[in-house]
Scaffold this motif. Structure first.
Motif, PDB file in Angstrom:
ATOM      1  N   ILE A  16       0.846  -1.211   0.000  1.00 37.16           N
ATOM      2  CA  ILE A  16       0.000   0.000   0.000  1.00 37.16           C
ATOM      3  C   ILE A  16       0.878   1.257   0.000  1.00 37.16           C
ATOM      4  CG2 ILE A  16      -1.717   1.313   1.319  1.00 37.16           C
ATOM      5  CD1 ILE A  16      -2.846  -1.401   2.265  1.00 37.16           C
ATOM      6  N   ALA A  17       1.985   1.204   0.724  1.00 37.87           N
ATOM      7  CA  ALA A  17       2.897   2.358   0.721  1.00 37.87           C
ATOM      8  C   ALA A  17       3.443   2.604  -0.683  1.00 37.87           C
ATOM      9  CB  ALA A  17       4.045   2.119   1.697  1.00 37.87           C
ATOM     10  N   LEU A  18       3.785   1.532  -1.392  1.00 39.44           N
ATOM     11  CA  LEU A  18       4.246   1.689  -2.782  1.00 39.44           C
ATOM     12  C   LEU A  18       3.131   2.261  -3.658  1.00 39.44           C
ATOM     13  CD1 LEU A  18       6.343  -1.495  -3.651  1.00 39.44           C
ATOM     14  CD2 LEU A  18       7.090   0.871  -3.786  1.00 39.44           C
ATOM     15  N   THR A  20       0.628   4.196  -2.749  1.00 39.67           N
ATOM     16  CA  THR A  20       0.301   5.604  -2.471  1.00 39.67           C
ATOM     17  C   THR A  20       1.464   6.555  -2.782  1.00 39.67           C
ATOM     18  OG1 THR A  20       0.962   5.308  -0.173  1.00 39.67           O
ATOM     19  CG2 THR A  20      -1.366   5.054  -0.658  1.00 39.67           C
TER      20      THR A  20
ATOM     21  N   PHE B  44       0.810   3.678   9.612  1.00 39.23           N
ATOM     22  CA  PHE B  44       1.148   3.623   8.189  1.00 39.23           C
ATOM     23  C   PHE B  44       2.040   4.792   7.732  1.00 39.23           C
ATOM     24  CE2 PHE B  44      -0.166   4.514   3.714  1.00 39.23           C
ATOM     25  CZ  PHE B  44       0.389   3.383   3.152  1.00 39.23           C
ATOM     26  N   ILE B  47       5.865   4.342   7.475  1.00 39.11           N
ATOM     27  CA  ILE B  47       6.223   3.420   6.378  1.00 39.11           C
ATOM     28  C   ILE B  47       6.079   4.136   5.043  1.00 39.11           C
ATOM     29  CG2 ILE B  47       5.585   1.231   5.252  1.00 39.11           C
ATOM     30  CD1 ILE B  47       4.482   0.358   8.017  1.00 39.11           C
ATOM     31  N   GLU B  48       4.983   4.900   4.923  1.00 36.34           N
ATOM     32  CA  GLU B  48       4.740   5.615   3.664  1.00 36.34           C
ATOM     33  C   GLU B  48       5.827   6.665   3.414  1.00 36.34           C
ATOM     34  OE1 GLU B  48       0.876   7.623   1.526  1.00 36.34           O
ATOM     35  OE2 GLU B  48       1.500   8.394   3.455  1.00 36.34           O
ATOM     36  N   THR B  51       8.989   4.970   2.329  1.00 39.49           N
ATOM     37  CA  THR B  51       8.843   4.494   0.953  1.00 39.49           C
ATOM     38  C   THR B  51       8.936   5.661  -0.028  1.00 39.49           C
ATOM     39  OG1 THR B  51       7.310   2.873   1.863  1.00 39.49           O
ATOM     40  CG2 THR B  51       7.413   3.021  -0.527  1.00 39.49           C
ATOM     41  N   THR B  55      11.568   5.777  -2.993  1.00 43.08           N
ATOM     42  CA  THR B  55      11.097   5.686  -4.392  1.00 43.08           C
ATOM     43  C   THR B  55      11.172   7.017  -5.145  1.00 43.08           C
ATOM     44  OG1 THR B  55       8.818   6.079  -3.696  1.00 43.08           O
ATOM     45  CG2 THR B  55       9.529   3.774  -3.876  1.00 43.08           C
ATOM     46  N   ASP B 124      -0.668  12.204  -4.996  1.00 42.45           N
ATOM     47  CA  ASP B 124      -1.904  12.095  -5.762  1.00 42.45           C
ATOM     48  C   ASP B 124      -2.737  10.968  -5.190  1.00 42.45           C
ATOM     49  OD1 ASP B 124      -1.436  14.096  -7.563  1.00 42.45           O
ATOM     50  OD2 ASP B 124      -0.267  12.817  -8.900  1.00 42.45           O
ATOM     51  N   PRO B 126      -4.132   7.412  -4.968  1.00 41.68           N
ATOM     52  CA  PRO B 126      -3.659   6.132  -5.494  1.00 41.68           C
ATOM     53  C   PRO B 126      -4.719   5.414  -6.322  1.00 41.68           C
ATOM     54  CG  PRO B 126      -4.167   5.946  -3.171  1.00 41.68           C
ATOM     55  CD  PRO B 126      -4.373   7.370  -3.529  1.00 41.68           C
TER      56      PRO B 126
END
Lengths: 165, 358
Positions: A16-18, A20, B44, B47-48, B51, B55, B124, B126
């Motif tokens: 889910i992190a990827l 979003t 969350f 982690i987000e 990431t 990325t 944005d 998802p």
């Protein structure tokens, strides 16, 4: 049994992190690839209807908490998509990789159609448009491209490893 | 084996029922669901964020490959536009200041009096079936659900979800978006009347000025000062008070009632990313006249509206006439480019009906 589901929750947090972050930015033709949907379908294709449905319901419930739509909606949609994926493969004794990839493409199309349909059911109208055709085609192509990785990941995540002492 | 299948079946039924109950609760705006979202967010978000950092290079490479030519074209176009608008900006800023002073003098609300928070877009949606973005300011900065969000051009959307340091903005193009607006239709004629006063006590007779059909501007001349007022299509001609002449003579340009821009209210509704938003419920009243393409759409404001009045939303790009007394439907070209948002302004505005008493 408990270890695979706790592993699923941890893996889904990263999926889910990827979704979003990276996959919300990379939008080929203005369409976001659906990594969560891909993972759920790959689980259904690998492990059958029941596991596919459960993976979809759990992953969807987690994904629901980051989406603006009502909580529980994506859970039902992904549960249905996972079950559909399991059903498509159910009639083949030992499906090859290519059959799994085709099933992933078909279920990606269906999964992306289920979502606006479910939104319409709860009163969120306006998403059943011609644009949906473009969305399902792009999502299906993206999911086919990433399907080998998703199949491997879902196989590892949902492997039924019994803890022995 | 059979016991395992039975357990799975029970688990699936339980999860489906849970989902249905959660949907029902969320549609009723249950606070329990908001609490669950917050708790999930606490787990969350780190982690987000990690990431996102990892990325970011991949996103940059993708954007470099896909958008490089567009960025070059945009740069050229924007340089040209900046050159064109530099002069106009100075004149516009003076007009805005004057307008705000006049509104303040009359005790009317202005945007200048509303505090705002600047926020950066950090993500944005998802999903392919919601038009939302995420910004890096939340309840810590005073942001509440419903507050209007703007960029430099005009209205972008409204806040729909708020956490401590993040908020979700629903864009105008989302089919769930609806907001009351005003359509500022252009006057049918372009005549002006000049009232010249020798002093405050003795009013002078009204002197009509012939309309100048060949020009967009009306010129008012007096013995001491000359003021040129540029009339922008669709906007109310501004009322300009000239400085008093040494002899005490002043001149006021007052538009006739029939010359004033006519405003009608309606509701703007989003229709998805590929279709322009529409305005409905515009009554086809005689006083409104024909709606022209290019007339501006601004927020209506009011005690129940989530937005203050007079935020520019867009212009009418197409008028779709409907049979009967339903009135036309207007397609709106938004002034804000929603495909390229980076910095936004959240107006810390709440209507009187929403404010909590201290």
């Amino acid at each position: 049994m408990s270890s695979r589901w706790s592993r699923l929750v941890l893996v889904m947090l990263f999926v889910i992190a990827l979704q979003t972050t990276l996959f919300a930015d990379l939008r080929p033709f203005g369409v976001a690839a659906q990594l969560v949907l891909l993972f759920v379908i790959a689980s259904g294709v690998n492990h059958g209807v029941a596991i596919g449905a459960m993976t979809g319901l759990i992953a969807g419930l987690m994904y629901d908490f980051v989406l603006p739509t009502p909580v529980g909606l994506v859970s039902l949609v992904l549960g249905l998509a996972g079950a559909t994926a399991g059903l498509l493969i159910y009639f083949f004794r030992q499906p090859t990789l290519w059959m799994k990839v085709v099933a992933i493409a078909v279920c990606s199309v269906l999964g992306e159609i289920y979502y606006p349909l479910a939104q319409a059911v709860v009163g969120i109208d306006g998403w059943l448009q011609l644009r949906l055709i473009k969305v399902v085609i792009v999502v299906a192509i993206c999911n086919v491209i990433f399907s080998p990785i998703a199949i491997l990941l879902s196989r590892w995540t949902l492997a039924d490893r019994k803890l022995t002492v | 084996m059979a016991a395992g299948q039975s357990t799975r079946r029970r688990a699936i039924i339980l999860l489906v029922l849970t989902s249905i109950i959660l949907i029902t609760l969320d549609l009723q705006n249950s606070s329990a669901i908001s609490g669950l979202r917050s708790v999930f967010g606490v787990v969350f978000r780190p982690i987000e964020s990690t990431t996102r950092v990892i990325t970011r290079p991949a996103s940059n490479i993708w954007n470099g490959i896909v958008n490089y030519n567009n960025v070059l074209d945009d740069n050229d176009r924007l340089r040209e536009k900046i050159a064109q608008q530099e002069g106009a900006t100075i004149a516009a800023a003076a007009s805005v200041r004057l307008s705000q002073e006049l509104l303040a003098l009359n005790g009317l609300p202005t945007l200048a009096g509303i505090n705002a928070v600047t926020a950066q877009v950090i993500g944005d949606s998802p999903s392919n079936f919601s038009q939302t973005i995420e910004i890096n300011q939340g309840s810590e900065s005073g942001i509440r659900v419903g507050m209007p969000v703007l960029n430099a051009a005009g209205l972008v959307g409204k806040i729909t979800k708020v956490s401590t340091d993040r908020s979700v903005v629903m864009l105008i193009t989302d089919p769930d978006f609806a907001l009351s607006i005003k359509v500022v239709n252009a006057p049918r004629q372009a005549t002006t009347t000049t009232i010249a006063r020798s002093n405050a006590a003795v009013p002078s007779p009204v002197v009509p000025v012939e309309p100048d059909a060949n020009s967009d501007s009306a010129t008012v001349a007096s013995t001491t000062t000359t003021t040129t007022t540029t009339t922008i299509a669709g906007f109310t001609p501004s009322v300009t008070t000239l400085p008093a002449a040494p002899s005490g003579v002043s001149s006021i340009t007052v538009p006739l009632a029939s010359d004033l821009a006519v405003r009608e209210t309606g509701v703007i509704e989003g229709r998805g990313p590929t279709r322009q938003p529409t305005v409905r419920f515009i009554s086809n009243a005689l006083r409104f006249g024909d709606i022209q393409t290019g007339v501006p759409i601004v927020t209506a404001g009011g005690s129940r509206s989530l937005s203050p009045p007079d935020i520019l939303v867009g212009t009418v790009s197409r008028v779709v006439e409907r049979v009967g007394s339903a009135g036309p439907v207007l397609e709106i070209e938004l002034v804000a480019d929603l495909s390229n948002l980076s910095f936004l302004r959240v107006l810390l505005y709440q209507p009187i009906t929403e404010k909590v008493a201290p």
